[in-house]
Design an enzyme around this catalytic site. Structure first.
Site, mmCIF file in Angstrom:
data_model
loop_
_atom_site.group_PDB
_atom_site.id
_atom_site.type_symbol
_atom_site.label_atom_id
_atom_site.label_comp_id
_atom_site.label_asym_id
_atom_site.label_seq_id
_atom_site.Cartn_x
_atom_site.Cartn_y
_atom_site.Cartn_z
ATOM 1 N N HIS A 71 0.507 -1.650 -0.050
ATOM 2 C CA HIS A 71 0.064 0.332 -0.328
ATOM 3 C C HIS A 71 1.019 1.447 -0.251
ATOM 4 O O HIS A 71 1.515 1.434 1.007
ATOM 5 C CB HIS A 71 -1.289 -0.121 0.828
ATOM 6 C CG HIS A 71 -2.205 1.278 1.475
ATOM 7 N ND1 HIS A 71 -2.778 0.853 2.346
ATOM 8 C CD2 HIS A 71 -2.099 2.203 0.704
ATOM 9 C CE1 HIS A 71 -3.796 2.128 2.294
ATOM 10 N NE2 HIS A 71 -3.767 2.812 1.287
ATOM 11 N N HIS A 100 1.542 4.566 -1.860
ATOM 12 C CA HIS A 100 0.881 5.476 -3.609
ATOM 13 C C HIS A 100 1.911 5.984 -4.047
ATOM 14 O O HIS A 100 3.231 6.997 -3.839
ATOM 15 C CB HIS A 100 0.349 6.978 -3.518
ATOM 16 C CG HIS A 100 -1.173 6.045 -2.496
ATOM 17 N ND1 HIS A 100 -2.579 6.152 -3.799
ATOM 18 C CD2 HIS A 100 -1.586 5.803 -1.287
ATOM 19 C CE1 HIS A 100 -3.325 5.599 -2.250
ATOM 20 N NE2 HIS A 100 -3.248 5.532 -1.593
ATOM 21 N N HIS A 156 -9.241 0.711 -0.803
ATOM 22 C CA HIS A 156 -9.396 1.414 0.371
ATOM 23 C C HIS A 156 -10.900 1.709 1.340
ATOM 24 O O HIS A 156 -11.450 2.496 0.313
ATOM 25 C CB HIS A 156 -8.736 3.337 0.233
ATOM 26 C CG HIS A 156 -7.507 4.043 -0.036
ATOM 27 N ND1 HIS A 156 -7.160 2.629 -1.201
ATOM 28 C CD2 HIS A 156 -6.872 4.307 0.486
ATOM 29 C CE1 HIS A 156 -5.901 3.050 -1.019
ATOM 30 N NE2 HIS A 156 -5.396 4.429 -0.543
ATOM 31 N N GLU A 159 -10.688 3.755 6.412
ATOM 32 C CA GLU A 159 -9.265 4.657 6.669
ATOM 33 C C GLU A 159 -10.237 5.381 7.671
ATOM 34 O O GLU A 159 -10.012 6.072 8.533
ATOM 35 C CB GLU A 159 -8.913 5.277 5.768
ATOM 36 C CG GLU A 159 -7.687 6.279 5.675
ATOM 37 C CD GLU A 159 -7.502 6.664 4.957
ATOM 38 O OE1 GLU A 159 -7.931 6.442 3.488
ATOM 39 O OE2 GLU A 159 -6.178 7.310 5.050
ATOM 40 N N ASP A 198 1.771 4.380 2.633
ATOM 41 C CA ASP A 198 0.957 5.017 1.846
ATOM 42 C C ASP A 198 1.299 5.948 0.979
ATOM 43 O O ASP A 198 1.588 6.677 0.361
ATOM 44 C CB ASP A 198 -0.118 5.530 3.049
ATOM 45 C CG ASP A 198 -1.796 5.824 2.721
ATOM 46 O OD1 ASP A 198 -1.678 5.704 1.375
ATOM 47 O OD2 ASP A 198 -1.724 6.734 3.530
ATOM 48 N N ASP A 199 1.642 7.270 1.704
ATOM 49 C CA ASP A 199 2.409 7.919 1.098
ATOM 50 C C ASP A 199 3.716 8.435 2.091
ATOM 51 O O ASP A 199 3.775 9.762 2.399
ATOM 52 C CB ASP A 199 1.396 9.709 0.504
ATOM 53 C CG ASP A 199 -0.205 8.966 0.597
ATOM 54 O OD1 ASP A 199 0.695 8.874 -1.045
ATOM 55 O OD2 ASP A 199 -0.804 9.139 0.644
HETATM 56 N N1 ADE Z 1 -4.941 8.430 -2.403
HETATM 57 C C1 ADE Z 1 -3.379 8.668 -1.876
HETATM 58 N N2 ADE Z 1 -3.331 8.200 -0.291
HETATM 59 C C2 ADE Z 1 -4.246 8.410 0.243
HETATM 60 C C3 ADE Z 1 -5.270 7.293 1.453
HETATM 61 N N3 ADE Z 1 -4.412 7.805 2.495
HETATM 62 N N4 ADE Z 1 -6.629 7.381 1.273
HETATM 63 C C4 ADE Z 1 -7.371 7.442 -0.165
HETATM 64 N N5 ADE Z 1 -6.826 7.821 -0.931
HETATM 65 C C5 ADE Z 1 -5.464 8.464 -1.385
HETATM 66 ZN ZN ZN Z 2 -3.894 4.647 0.725
#
Ligand code: ADE
Ligand code: ZN
Length: 345
Positions: free
Chosen positions: A24, A26, A204, A207, A285-286
């Site tokens: 996971h 992006h 997703h 969350e 995630d990011d």
């Molecule tokens: N796009 C990038 N990060 C995300 C996240 N944590 N939740 C939903 N969409 C995303």
């Molecule tokens: Zn994500």
């Protein structure tokens, strides 16, 4: 798993050195500010921040939407196949340094087509970096196209349609972006089409959104993994189903803190999830926005929750089991993990 006892003070080193998969992440969220400025310069674009330091200061978020606004602004610098290659290659090198031996990378296409970049440019750049990662880093990497849930079903169909000539470069599809107000059911038909094309399915869910969105992802979209899923703890019947059916959750602890899903890492439910028999994994995630890559997520969460070497083994084992690799490949990776634990001293 019986391995020699591992002293708690050796845990950070164990976590850093153990082989693992990341499921996971992006790719647009791995775009570090320094590379963002370099790409802006290369493409003769001006960012709304004078320098890296002031951009980084803007990385304070109250919720998911707050983050998505900045994240989408950052993607404006990505214009050419080489830009997508460079961003992906930077992540892959970073992942290899964290002993990631397999990664399944999320990417958006709708963001980029919205900026006038063709979908084939995005997929080609990402895929070329994945091929080089296997050859040069021994890192296996595959691609998952995420539909943006704040856009329409018709736009998701269009994104899938545009990917058809490069379908062999994708392992699956996912669902990302603003969760609240965009339940999974909206995308049932496009997920059914992706499934018919032989693509693997993730979404997703849970969350920020309620457990009902996790039920919806499982029943309406028929996904094989849930991304995040941390809100499942509010629903005992859902927890029982996730555990019984061994449905993996790709949990992202630092993301959850930065987006205020939990007030602190010490209050994160990852340890409780594992102890309840949920097949959780840890992911970044990011990472360029949330303060850390996969090993930062692992070491900080273990320290905050007092987790053990047994949890570390479980998480890495789950990461391979939950991947979309062939069963025989998963076994090779899991054997490598077991050998690592046996020889760790
Ligand atoms: N796009 C990038 N990060 C995300 C996240 N944590 N939740 C939903 N969409 C995303
Ligand atoms: Zn994500």
């Amino acid at each position: 798993m019986n391995h020699p006892p591992i002293a708690p003070d050796r845990l950070p080193e164990l976590l850093r050195r153990m082989p693992k998969a990341e499921l996971h992440m992006h790719i647009e969220g791995s775009l570090e500010p320094e590379l963002m400025f370099a790409l802006a310069k290369r493409n003769q674009l001006t960012l709304p921040y004078p320098d890296v330091a002031s951009l980084k200061q803007a990385y304070v978020f109250d919720n998911l939407q707050d983050f998505l606004n900045i994240y989408h602004a950052g993607t404006q610098v990505l214009r050419t196949e080489q830009d997508f290659y460079d961003m992906t290659w930077a992540y892959l090198q970073r992942a290899a340094a964290d002993q990631v031996i397999h990664t399944e990378i999320f990417f958006d296409t709708q963001t980029h087509t919205g900026h006038g970049v063709e979908e084939s440019v995005v997929i080609s750049g990402l895929h070329r970096a994945c091929v080089d990662a296997q050859a040069q880093l021994g890192l296996s990497a595959s691609l998952i196209l995420c539909f943006l849930r704040h856009l329409s079903e018709a736009q998701a169909f269009e994104a899938l349609e545009q990917a058809l000539p490069q379908l062999d470069k994708l392992v699956g599809v996912g669902l990302a972006s603003s969760e609240l107000g965009h339940p999974p059911e909206k995308f049932a038909r496009v997920f059914a089409k992706a499934r018919a094309l032989g693509l693997r399915l993730v979404a997703h869910a849970g969350e920020e959104g309620p457990p009902a969105y996790i039920w919806g992802a499982l029943d309406a979209l028929k996904v094989e993994r849930i991304d995040h899923g941390v809100q499942a703890m509010k629903d005992p019947a859902l927890m029982a189903r996730l555990a019984q059916q061994r449905i993996p959750l790709t949990v992202c602890p630092l993301s959850n803190i930065k987006l205020r899903v939990f007030p602190s890492l010490a209050q994160h439910n990852l340890g409780q999830m594992l102890d309840a028999g949920i097949m959780a994994t840890v992911n970044s995630d990011d990472p360029a926005y949330f303060g850390g890559y996969i090993n930062d997520n692992l070491t900080q969460t273990f320290a905050a929750l007092g987790m053990t070497a047994q949890h570390a083994y479980q998480l890495a084992h789950n990461s391979f089991a939950a991947s979309f690799a062939e069963a025989s490949t998963k076994q090779v990776w899991q054997d490598r993990l077991a050998a690592f634990f046996d020889s760790f001293e």
